[in-house]
Design a protein around this motif. Structure first.
Motif, PDB file in Angstrom:
ATOM      1  N   CYS A 242       2.832  -2.982 -11.093  1.00  0.00           N
ATOM      2  CA  CYS A 242       3.099  -4.323 -11.620  1.00  0.00           C
ATOM      3  C   CYS A 242       1.600  -4.532 -12.467  1.00  0.00           C
ATOM      4  CB  CYS A 242       3.123  -5.304 -10.418  1.00  0.00           C
ATOM      5  SG  CYS A 242       2.957  -7.070 -10.856  1.00  0.00           S
ATOM      6  N   GLY A 243       1.664  -5.280 -13.516  1.00  0.00           N
ATOM      7  CA  GLY A 243       0.196  -5.565 -14.172  1.00  0.00           C
ATOM      8  C   GLY A 243       0.609  -6.595 -15.164  1.00  0.00           C
ATOM      9  N   MET A 244      -0.588  -6.749 -16.016  1.00  0.00           N
ATOM     10  CA  MET A 244      -0.587  -7.575 -16.894  1.00  0.00           C
ATOM     11  C   MET A 244      -0.861  -6.989 -18.130  1.00  0.00           C
ATOM     12  SD  MET A 244      -0.420 -10.564 -15.173  1.00  0.00           S
ATOM     13  CE  MET A 244      -0.574 -11.494 -16.521  1.00  0.00           C
TER      14      MET A 244
ATOM     15  N   PRO B 226      -3.203  -2.677 -14.516  1.00  0.00           N
ATOM     16  CA  PRO B 226      -2.061  -2.760 -13.478  1.00  0.00           C
ATOM     17  C   PRO B 226      -2.694  -3.389 -12.273  1.00  0.00           C
ATOM     18  CG  PRO B 226      -3.362  -0.697 -13.592  1.00  0.00           C
ATOM     19  CD  PRO B 226      -3.722  -1.364 -14.664  1.00  0.00           C
ATOM     20  N   HIS B 227      -1.783  -3.877 -11.295  1.00  0.00           N
ATOM     21  CA  HIS B 227      -2.202  -4.600 -10.049  1.00  0.00           C
ATOM     22  C   HIS B 227      -1.825  -3.716  -8.790  1.00  0.00           C
ATOM     23  CE1 HIS B 227      -1.542  -8.468 -12.215  1.00  0.00           C
ATOM     24  NE2 HIS B 227      -2.593  -8.224 -12.491  1.00  0.00           N
ATOM     25  N   ASN B 228      -0.608  -3.321  -8.693  1.00  0.00           N
ATOM     26  CA  ASN B 228      -0.126  -2.744  -7.533  1.00  0.00           C
ATOM     27  C   ASN B 228      -0.505  -1.046  -7.807  1.00  0.00           C
ATOM     28  OD1 ASN B 228       0.426  -5.265  -6.540  1.00  0.00           O
ATOM     29  ND2 ASN B 228       2.664  -5.036  -6.613  1.00  0.00           N
ATOM     30  N   LEU B 229      -1.452  -0.411  -7.346  1.00  0.00           N
ATOM     31  CA  LEU B 229      -1.458   0.795  -7.549  1.00  0.00           C
ATOM     32  C   LEU B 229      -2.604   1.404  -6.653  1.00  0.00           C
ATOM     33  CD1 LEU B 229       0.107   2.544  -9.686  1.00  0.00           C
ATOM     34  CD2 LEU B 229      -2.157   2.408 -11.098  1.00  0.00           C
ATOM     35  N   ILE B 230      -2.613   2.807  -6.720  1.00  0.00           N
ATOM     36  CA  ILE B 230      -3.632   3.438  -5.902  1.00  0.00           C
ATOM     37  C   ILE B 230      -4.418   4.185  -6.977  1.00  0.00           C
ATOM     38  CG2 ILE B 230      -4.233   5.138  -4.229  1.00  0.00           C
ATOM     39  CD1 ILE B 230      -1.670   4.610  -2.769  1.00  0.00           C
ATOM     40  N   PHE B 231      -5.759   3.938  -6.911  1.00  0.00           N
ATOM     41  CA  PHE B 231      -6.622   4.251  -8.133  1.00  0.00           C
ATOM     42  C   PHE B 231      -7.504   5.594  -7.513  1.00  0.00           C
ATOM     43  CE2 PHE B 231      -5.296   0.148  -8.967  1.00  0.00           C
ATOM     44  CZ  PHE B 231      -5.421   0.020 -10.231  1.00  0.00           C
TER      45      PHE B 231
ATOM     46  N   SER C  66     -11.667   9.518  -2.860  1.00  0.00           N
ATOM     47  CA  SER C  66     -11.488   8.082  -2.331  1.00  0.00           C
ATOM     48  C   SER C  66     -10.246   7.671  -3.074  1.00  0.00           C
ATOM     49  CB  SER C  66     -12.817   7.235  -2.826  1.00  0.00           C
ATOM     50  OG  SER C  66     -13.878   7.504  -2.052  1.00  0.00           O
ATOM     51  N   LEU C  67      -9.331   6.948  -2.569  1.00  0.00           N
ATOM     52  CA  LEU C  67      -8.043   6.352  -2.982  1.00  0.00           C
ATOM     53  C   LEU C  67      -8.143   4.414  -2.825  1.00  0.00           C
ATOM     54  CD1 LEU C  67      -7.076   9.199  -1.559  1.00  0.00           C
ATOM     55  CD2 LEU C  67      -5.405   8.885  -3.416  1.00  0.00           C
ATOM     56  N   VAL C  68      -8.410   3.940  -4.045  1.00  0.00           N
ATOM     57  CA  VAL C  68      -8.643   2.434  -3.853  1.00  0.00           C
ATOM     58  C   VAL C  68      -7.057   1.749  -3.927  1.00  0.00           C
ATOM     59  CG1 VAL C  68      -9.729   0.433  -4.890  1.00  0.00           C
ATOM     60  CG2 VAL C  68     -10.997   2.817  -4.478  1.00  0.00           C
ATOM     61  N   HIS C  69      -6.770   1.315  -2.742  1.00  0.00           N
ATOM     62  CA  HIS C  69      -5.482   0.727  -2.729  1.00  0.00           C
ATOM     63  C   HIS C  69      -5.615  -0.848  -3.539  1.00  0.00           C
ATOM     64  CE1 HIS C  69      -4.970   4.173  -0.307  1.00  0.00           C
ATOM     65  NE2 HIS C  69      -3.623   4.094  -0.070  1.00  0.00           N
ATOM     66  N   ARG C  70      -5.114  -1.260  -4.397  1.00  0.00           N
ATOM     67  CA  ARG C  70      -4.931  -2.506  -4.707  1.00  0.00           C
ATOM     68  C   ARG C  70      -3.522  -3.121  -4.868  1.00  0.00           C
ATOM     69  NH1 ARG C  70      -8.708  -0.312  -8.794  1.00  0.00           N
ATOM     70  NH2 ARG C  70     -10.985  -1.335  -8.609  1.00  0.00           N
ATOM     71  N   LYS C  71      -3.527  -4.113  -4.051  1.00  0.00           N
ATOM     72  CA  LYS C  71      -2.140  -4.868  -3.674  1.00  0.00           C
ATOM     73  C   LYS C  71      -2.424  -6.352  -4.454  1.00  0.00           C
ATOM     74  CE  LYS C  71       1.845  -6.178  -2.701  1.00  0.00           C
ATOM     75  NZ  LYS C  71       3.079  -5.906  -3.548  1.00  0.00           N
ATOM     76  N   GLY C  72      -1.850  -6.573  -5.561  1.00  0.00           N
ATOM     77  CA  GLY C  72      -1.934  -7.892  -6.113  1.00  0.00           C
ATOM     78  C   GLY C  72      -3.538  -8.342  -6.433  1.00  0.00           C
TER      79      GLY C  72
ATOM     80  N   GLU D 256     -15.067  -3.425  -7.334  1.00  0.00           N
ATOM     81  CA  GLU D 256     -14.605  -3.435  -8.834  1.00  0.00           C
ATOM     82  C   GLU D 256     -13.460  -4.233  -9.185  1.00  0.00           C
ATOM     83  OE1 GLU D 256     -15.365  -0.165 -11.155  1.00  0.00           O
ATOM     84  OE2 GLU D 256     -17.659  -0.360 -11.046  1.00  0.00           O
ATOM     85  N   SER D 257     -13.050  -5.327  -8.163  1.00  0.00           N
ATOM     86  CA  SER D 257     -11.783  -5.827  -7.984  1.00  0.00           C
ATOM     87  C   SER D 257     -11.786  -7.380  -8.229  1.00  0.00           C
ATOM     88  CB  SER D 257     -11.089  -5.437  -6.764  1.00  0.00           C
ATOM     89  OG  SER D 257     -10.841  -4.052  -6.527  1.00  0.00           O
ATOM     90  N   ALA D 258     -10.596  -7.632  -9.065  1.00  0.00           N
ATOM     91  CA  ALA D 258     -10.469  -9.286  -9.252  1.00  0.00           C
ATOM     92  C   ALA D 258      -9.077  -9.599  -8.784  1.00  0.00           C
ATOM     93  CB  ALA D 258     -10.682  -9.744 -10.689  1.00  0.00           C
ATOM     94  N   CYS D 259      -8.908 -10.829  -8.644  1.00  0.00           N
ATOM     95  CA  CYS D 259      -7.573 -11.261  -8.011  1.00  0.00           C
ATOM     96  C   CYS D 259      -6.364 -11.336  -9.364  1.00  0.00           C
ATOM     97  CB  CYS D 259      -7.518 -12.783  -7.646  1.00  0.00           C
ATOM     98  SG  CYS D 259      -8.387 -13.899  -8.763  1.00  0.00           S
ATOM     99  N   HIS D 260      -5.250 -11.197  -9.111  1.00  0.00           N
ATOM    100  CA  HIS D 260      -4.130 -10.962 -10.260  1.00  0.00           C
ATOM    101  C   HIS D 260      -3.364 -12.497 -10.579  1.00  0.00           C
ATOM    102  CE1 HIS D 260      -1.068 -11.333  -7.472  1.00  0.00           C
ATOM    103  NE2 HIS D 260      -0.009 -10.806  -8.143  1.00  0.00           N
ATOM    104  N   GLY D 261      -3.912 -13.476 -10.055  1.00  0.00           N
ATOM    105  CA  GLY D 261      -3.484 -14.913  -9.988  1.00  0.00           C
ATOM    106  C   GLY D 261      -3.936 -15.889  -9.033  1.00  0.00           C
ATOM    107  N   ALA D 262      -3.354 -17.098  -8.966  1.00  0.00           N
ATOM    108  CA  ALA D 262      -3.972 -18.111  -8.302  1.00  0.00           C
ATOM    109  C   ALA D 262      -3.627 -17.857  -6.729  1.00  0.00           C
ATOM    110  CB  ALA D 262      -3.456 -19.446  -8.575  1.00  0.00           C
ATOM    111  N   GLY D 263      -2.407 -17.214  -6.540  1.00  0.00           N
ATOM    112  CA  GLY D 263      -1.793 -17.042  -5.352  1.00  0.00           C
ATOM    113  C   GLY D 263      -1.185 -18.085  -4.689  1.00  0.00           C
TER     114      GLY D 263
END
Length: 512
Positions: free
Chosen positions: A117-119, A361-366, A371-377, A417-424
């Motif tokens: 899921c992404g922008m 993208p938002h929901n992904l493992i980078f 190291s595997l950075v899991h980003r959920k939202g 190095e992560s920001a939010c993906h919306g207001a929540g």
């Protein structure tokens, strides 16, 4: 229930926009949120369930050291850092806004089924005011193209395979297959090749296999075959939105990114739809099935898959399948953008030039080494690097009645190095059903929303069942269901995660 005093969950506030969160396992967990941003207690409880996977990993490694089982081998598997973004709130599986850095393993349930899921943000050369006389026609064309069978996206089996294997580079490479048909007449392969630099990881992750998507690839077998997945907005909080660029805060970055005040922008929020659900569901089950017997299962079903050691192939198989779904999501967002431009052009009778600002993208493992950075939202927010002295674009949408923001990443290491993906969300989807109908009606009256049906159509006047279902879905995404976006943006800026470049106001929102 909201936390009024965030200090009761913190042992040490680092600054006004950041504090360390006490947790049952004593892990490094940091929340980036200004005190004005409300945070649910339930979100923390859900987070603590997720963190129980660390206890399970420690139990596995202890059992391995005693010679009782083989799972990670000598690999020092662990989660060593967790970051919570300002839109942190309870999700369906793991809190939205959770970033977890793991070593030598991945956790499919930590990113869920909505893989990649992404922008995607496009800016056009058309003044937003030019749309004013055409809104009925624009809405009609948007509904026809997005929901009434007029997507017109022919894809050959070769193109589908190239997309799943390589993402946007594969799409560019095989564009000639349908160059003179349907949406492809609006696809400029030379421009899209240049645009690869404006997408995270150039819009694709090379993969070894196809995770059982062979039937999808073949579809009808025709060179110009159609399928029900490509060009799908998706449900929930996914959208395609026409916006006006309302304000500029960093003129230098805005100019370099092609962002001009007053112009029309197109923002897309979507993912891998059915493909991501197939991958996520399969590998969540797989992770559960291979979890060592005799070890207490982690709370919430957060079962790990090794990426190192004797069972490393389990994790790599998931990352391949995740890559297939992610590649599809990048391509899907590209087509959604072309579809929106088409609707505006056909309704206004004007040619519209559109430039890609970024796709992330938002929901992904980078992956970064082991190291595997899991980003959920949560979205990547890398800082300046080489010739890119602004930092990567960061796209943070508001609700469909509020502003969205374009920012430039700062590469904040402590924030991974992560920001939010919306207001929540401020209200769960279930709670929105209890909002008074007059409140909902007032909110909806302020908006232009295009969905699968036109609730004002005469033939639906007596279909109360259809209209009530439509209203429930819109109520779930109404502006009051979300937190105010401005305090969230202030948190991101004050913490040094990203800085504002532009503000965009909604004009019309397409919802699935």
């Amino acid at each position: 229930m909201y936390v009024q005093d965030l200090q009761d969950l913190a042992r040490r506030r680092s600054d006004a926009a950041c504090f360390d969160v006490e947790n049952p396992l004593g892990l490094d967990v940091r929340l980036f949120a200004h005190p004005s941003v409300p945070v649910e207690r339930d979100a923390f409880l859900q987070l603590f369930d997720f963190l129980d996977v660390c206890r399970a990993i420690a139990d596995i490694r202890d059992a391995e050291a005693r010679g009782r089982l083989t799972f990670f081998g000598d690999a020092p598997a662990c989660i060593d850092k967790v970051v919570l973004t300002p839109d942190f709130h309870k999700g369906s599986l793991v809190p939205v806004g959770t970033v977890a850095r793991a070593q030598h393993m991945c956790i499919p349930q930590a990113i869920g089924n909505d893989v990649c899921c992404g922008m995607r943000l496009l800016v056009t050369d058309l003044p937003a005011d030019a749309l004013e006389p055409h809104w009925p026609a624009i809405q009609k064309r948007l509904r026809a193209i997005f929901f009434a069978g007029e997507r017109d996206i022919p894809m050959s089996p070769r193109q589908r395979e190239a997309v799943l294997r390589d993402g946007l580079p594969g799409l560019v490479r095989t564009a000639a297959d349908n160059a003179h048909h349907g949406i492809w007449q609006r696809f400029d392969a030379a421009i899209e090749k240049e645009n690869l630099a404006r997408a995270h990881a150039e819009g694709g992750f090379p993969t070894r296999g196809l995770f059982g998507f062979e039937r999808f690839i073949m579809s009808s077998g025709r060179v110009d075959g159609r399928d029900p997945q490509i060009g799908c907005v998706g449900g929930g909080n996914h959208f395609v939105e026409l916006q006006r660029i309302d304000a500029l805060f960093d003129g230098h970055a805005a100019r370099d990114w092609g962002v001009s005040k007053g112009c029309l922008a197109i923002m897309i929020h979507s993912g891998s739809v059915g493909l991501g659900h197939a991958v996520g569901g399969h590998f969540m089950d797989r992770a559960r099935s291979i979890f060592p017997t005799g070890i207490t299962s982690p709370k919430g079903g957060f079962f790990p898959l090794p990426t190192s050691g004797p069972r490393a192939e389990e994790g790599h198989a998931y990352l391949d399948g995740m890559g297939n779904a992610a590649n599809f999501a990048f391509a899907n967002r590209l087509f959604l953008g072309l579809m929106a431009v088409r609707a505006v052009e056909e309704a206004t009778g004007r040619t519209v030039g559109a430039k890609l600002v970024y796709d992330a993208p938002h929901n992904l493992i980078f992956r970064a080494g082991e190291s595997l950075v899991h980003r959920k939202g949560a979205t990547p927010a890398p800082g300046p690097s080489g010739a890119d002295y602004h930092g990567k674009p960061v796209i943070i949408p508001g609700s469909m009645g509020a502003a969205s923001f374009l920012l430039a990443g700062s590469g904040h290491a402590d924030a991974l190095e992560s920001a939010c993906h919306g207001a929540g969300r401020a209200l769960s989807r279930a709670k929105t059903a209890h909002v008074p109908k007059d409140v909902f009606a007032r909110e909806l009256a302020k908006l232009r929303v295009v969905g699968p049906i036109d609730p004002r159509a005469p033939h639906l006047a007596r279909r109360r069942d259809i209209l009530e279902k439509y209203e429930r879905r819109v109520m779930e995404e109404a502006p009051y269901a979300y937190k105010a976006v401005e305090p969230v943006i202030e948190s991101v800026e004050e913490a040094g995660i990203a800085r504002k470049v532009a503000r965009l106001l909604p004009l019309c929102t397409v919802k699935g």
